[in-house]
Design a protein around this motif. Structure first.
Motif, PDB file in Angstrom:
ATOM      1  N   LEU A 108       0.754  -1.112  -0.045  1.00  0.00           N
ATOM      2  CA  LEU A 108       0.112  -0.095   0.098  1.00  0.00           C
ATOM      3  C   LEU A 108       0.794   1.166   0.152  1.00  0.00           C
ATOM      4  O   LEU A 108       1.867   1.364   0.417  1.00  0.00           O
ATOM      5  N   PRO A 109       0.425   2.614  -0.455  1.00  0.00           N
ATOM      6  CA  PRO A 109       1.088   3.722  -0.471  1.00  0.00           C
ATOM      7  C   PRO A 109       1.684   4.202   0.879  1.00  0.00           C
ATOM      8  O   PRO A 109       2.492   4.875   0.864  1.00  0.00           O
ATOM      9  N   ASN A 110       0.968   4.009   1.895  1.00  0.00           N
ATOM     10  CA  ASN A 110       1.039   4.457   3.326  1.00  0.00           C
ATOM     11  C   ASN A 110       1.923   3.627   4.159  1.00  0.00           C
ATOM     12  O   ASN A 110       1.626   3.025   5.063  1.00  0.00           O
ATOM     13  N   SER A 111       3.249   3.387   3.601  1.00  0.00           N
ATOM     14  CA  SER A 111       3.925   2.618   4.248  1.00  0.00           C
ATOM     15  C   SER A 111       5.126   3.190   5.135  1.00  0.00           C
ATOM     16  O   SER A 111       6.165   2.611   5.727  1.00  0.00           O
ATOM     17  N   GLY A 112       5.028   4.348   5.449  1.00  0.00           N
ATOM     18  CA  GLY A 112       5.814   5.289   6.025  1.00  0.00           C
ATOM     19  C   GLY A 112       5.828   5.059   7.564  1.00  0.00           C
ATOM     20  O   GLY A 112       5.012   4.139   8.211  1.00  0.00           O
ATOM     21  N   PRO A 113       6.466   5.885   8.301  1.00  0.00           N
ATOM     22  CA  PRO A 113       6.598   5.874   9.874  1.00  0.00           C
ATOM     23  C   PRO A 113       5.275   6.431  10.380  1.00  0.00           C
ATOM     24  O   PRO A 113       4.399   6.915   9.911  1.00  0.00           O
ATOM     25  N   VAL A 114       4.769   5.468  11.441  1.00  0.00           N
ATOM     26  CA  VAL A 114       3.569   5.876  12.164  1.00  0.00           C
ATOM     27  C   VAL A 114       3.889   5.769  13.596  1.00  0.00           C
ATOM     28  O   VAL A 114       4.901   5.383  13.966  1.00  0.00           O
ATOM     29  N   ASP A 115       2.849   6.285  14.344  1.00  0.00           N
ATOM     30  CA  ASP A 115       3.048   6.538  15.893  1.00  0.00           C
ATOM     31  C   ASP A 115       2.679   5.416  16.696  1.00  0.00           C
ATOM     32  O   ASP A 115       1.568   4.754  16.313  1.00  0.00           O
ATOM     33  N   ASN A 116       3.549   4.884  17.464  1.00  0.00           N
ATOM     34  CA  ASN A 116       3.269   3.579  18.102  1.00  0.00           C
ATOM     35  C   ASN A 116       2.893   3.836  19.388  1.00  0.00           C
ATOM     36  O   ASN A 116       2.716   3.043  20.264  1.00  0.00           O
ATOM     37  N   ALA A 117       2.405   4.985  19.827  1.00  0.00           N
ATOM     38  CA  ALA A 117       2.397   5.385  21.343  1.00  0.00           C
ATOM     39  C   ALA A 117       1.257   4.420  21.837  1.00  0.00           C
ATOM     40  O   ALA A 117       1.428   4.027  22.999  1.00  0.00           O
ATOM     41  N   ALA A 118       0.171   4.579  21.398  1.00  0.00           N
ATOM     42  CA  ALA A 118      -1.179   3.859  21.861  1.00  0.00           C
ATOM     43  C   ALA A 118      -0.588   2.183  21.814  1.00  0.00           C
ATOM     44  O   ALA A 118      -1.036   1.450  22.526  1.00  0.00           O
TER      45      ALA A 118
END
Length: 545
Positions: A394-404
């Motif tokens: 998928l196009p959205n493979s960049g960094p994401v927030d893992n806080a939750a």
């Protein structure tokens, strides 16, 4: 074509050509040329040629893939032709009008060689052959790259690798999201009920989401497509990469024998990244000098298409027509965190040194010696630890927030102190976890995050390994995705250890039974040891540059 189809086609075209200035030539297209294979099957191809007088030194470009001859990849083929290159763009066996049955990977070497032989016999052939393409279209290049007679004279390899078994069973874990998603997409293409390459990415089929939860894994294709898909059954049924099924399809061993110039493009969030960089290292060790560009891209990132075509044009014109590309460094890499490009003499860059950061029982991450203890958590495959971002189709493979995500009871977290100075990691981090499970089989998933002062815990890289747990603690070595990341002063380095990332990887039922038939789920009690003499630690390739 429907209105939706027209919008989709324009969308894919804009993705391909973003940032690329059209070349000076108009083009003409001869569609549906019939190219004979050695067994009598004919594959269809389009010949795209520039109009007018062109530089006769430029190669004829061959592109082979299963994704159709319009949309995304057609935009790339036409962009190359507008720069003066004749381009033969062929659909693989069993796809988009080509004869025969599509069986991924199996026929690409013999069909590729037959195509290259045919091209060299045509009146419009310019005397040399280059290849170009991403993903599966890169695999078709690797399939013929070392042939002693028909190998290309140059290769442009984009987000790809020569052995799809290694990504399907990533360190023993089945890459469910990519394998089943790609299977559904290809099944729809073969049945011609979607446009080429990508409609599934912008309009996901809800059946796919439900299919990710189906057990045994061998029933996933029926749940996603309504029928049995022969290659998916083969993938699930061959867990060992030493099986002849996989070794016959792998071209990794022939990589050092490639003598033609190579241009590589990849991204820090691409699904093939670790293996492509290892292929780059194979070529470098063999005395080659492959050109490499690594951006902050995923497999289908919008910003990559124009760069890939532009760099391929410059590379091929320099190799064949002696037109300087203006590039002096073999490696151009984007350093995340800093958000800047760097020219480097090699990858990894000179001056990288391994540093051990220990996982402590109190949740700290530091180079200091551990004082013993055990961190325990429970993995329940009936409620599997979810995937949070990570490389995908998928196009959205960049960094994401893992806080939750890090607040889950089945995710253990170890955090370093606030950094007084920046730290750059350049290469492949390795986690060595002293691990024990109550079940015969378990997965160890490790992720590095960059914790910002505002509390965001952003993905840097990760990796997984499936292990036969057995009795007692065992050191589990997990190679993480390569990275080039700067942790700024004021940030913290964080490490997660868990036992899954579903549906990116199929959940581990715990029984150790073959994935093809395993359907019973077993809760697992997992433990990480912090023994002072055999600590669990993260080996960071730290660069002083």
């Amino acid at each position: 074509m429907s209105t939706l189809g027209q919008r989709f086609s324009r969308w894919m075209q804009s993705r391909t050509l973003k940032g690329l200035t059209p070349g000076p030539y108009d083009i003409t297209i001869r569609k549906d040329l019939r190219v004979p294979m050695d067994d009598g099957v004919e594959l269809l191809a389009d010949l795209i040629t520039p109009i007018g007088e062109t530089d006769p030194r430029l190669p004829t470009i061959v592109m082979r893939g299963p994704y159709g001859r319009r949309g995304l990849v057609a935009g790339e083929a036409r962009a190359l032709a507008r720069e003066g290159f004749p381009v033969l763009f062929q659909s693989c066996r069993g796809t988009w009008g080509s004869g025969g049955v599509f069986t991924p990977q199996v026929d690409e070497q013999r069909d590729g060689l037959a195509t290259h032989r045919w091209v060299r016999e045509q009146q419009w052939f310019t005397g040399t052959v280059a290849t170009f393409g991403a993903s599966y279209m890169g695999y078709t290049q690797w399939a013929v790259a070392a042939d002693p007679e028909l190998a290309p004279d140059a290769l442009c390899l984009l987000v790809t690798m020569p052995d799809f078994g290694a990504i399907t069973w990533d360190n023993g874990a089945f890459a469910l999201r990519n394998a089943l998603g790609w299977t559904q997409m290809m099944d729809r293409m073969i049945r011609r009920d979607m446009l080429p390459l990508g409609l599934a990415m912008i309009r996901p089929d809800p059946k796919l989401g439900r299919a990710f939860g189906v057990l045994p894994l061998s029933d996933g294709d029926t749940a996603a497509t309504g029928r049995t898909i022969h290659w998916y059954q083969d993938w699930v049924g061959h867990e060992r990469l030493t099986d002849e099924y996989w070794t016959q399809q792998s071209h990794t061993a022939s990589v050092p024998g490639v003598t033609a110039p190579v241009n590589m493009i990849t991204g820090w969030y691409d699904i093939f990244l670790p293996w492509q960089l290892r292929n780059h290292a194979q070529l470098a060790a063999a005395g080659r000098a492959p050109r490499l560009t690594i951006g902050a891209w995923g497999h289908t990132s919008r910003d990559m298409g124009g760069v890939a075509v532009g760099e391929a044009v410059a590379f091929l014109k320099e190799q064949f027509a002696e037109i300087p590309s203006g590039r002096t460094a073999l490696v151009r890499a984007y350093r995340t965190g800093e958000e800047a490009w760097h020219d480097l003499p090699a990858w990894p860059p000179p001056g990288v040194a391994a540093e051990a950061w220990n996982l402590h029982v109190d949740g700290r991450l530091s180079p200091e010696a551990t004082a013993g203890g055990v961190t325990a958590y429970v993995y329940d495959p009936a409620d599997p630890t979810p995937a949070v971002g990570g490389p995908s189709l998928l196009p959205n493979s960049g960094p994401v927030d893992n806080a939750a995500h890090e607040s889950r009871a089945d995710v253990t977290v170890f955090r370093g102190e606030v950094l007084a100075e920046p730290v750059t990691v350049a290469g492949e981090p390795v986690a060595r976890i002293l691990f024990r499970s109550s079940q015969p089989s378990a997965d160890v998933f490790v992720r590095i995050c960059d914790v910002h002062p505002d509390g965001r815990s952003m993905t840097v890289c990760d990796g997984i390994r499936r292990v036969a747990a057995g009795e007692g603690f065992h050191e589990v070595t997990v190679s993480l995705w390569p990275t080039f990341h700067r942790f700024e002063a004021g940030h913290r380095i964080s490490v997660q250890v868990s036992s899954g990332a579903h549906p990116r990887y199929a959940r581990n039922p715990g029984s150790g039974s073959p994935a093809f038939e395993a359907a019973t789920l077993h809760r697992a009690e997992q433990e990480i040891s912090h023994d002072e003499f055999r600590p669990s630690f993260l080996e960071l390739p730290v660069w002083a540059g």
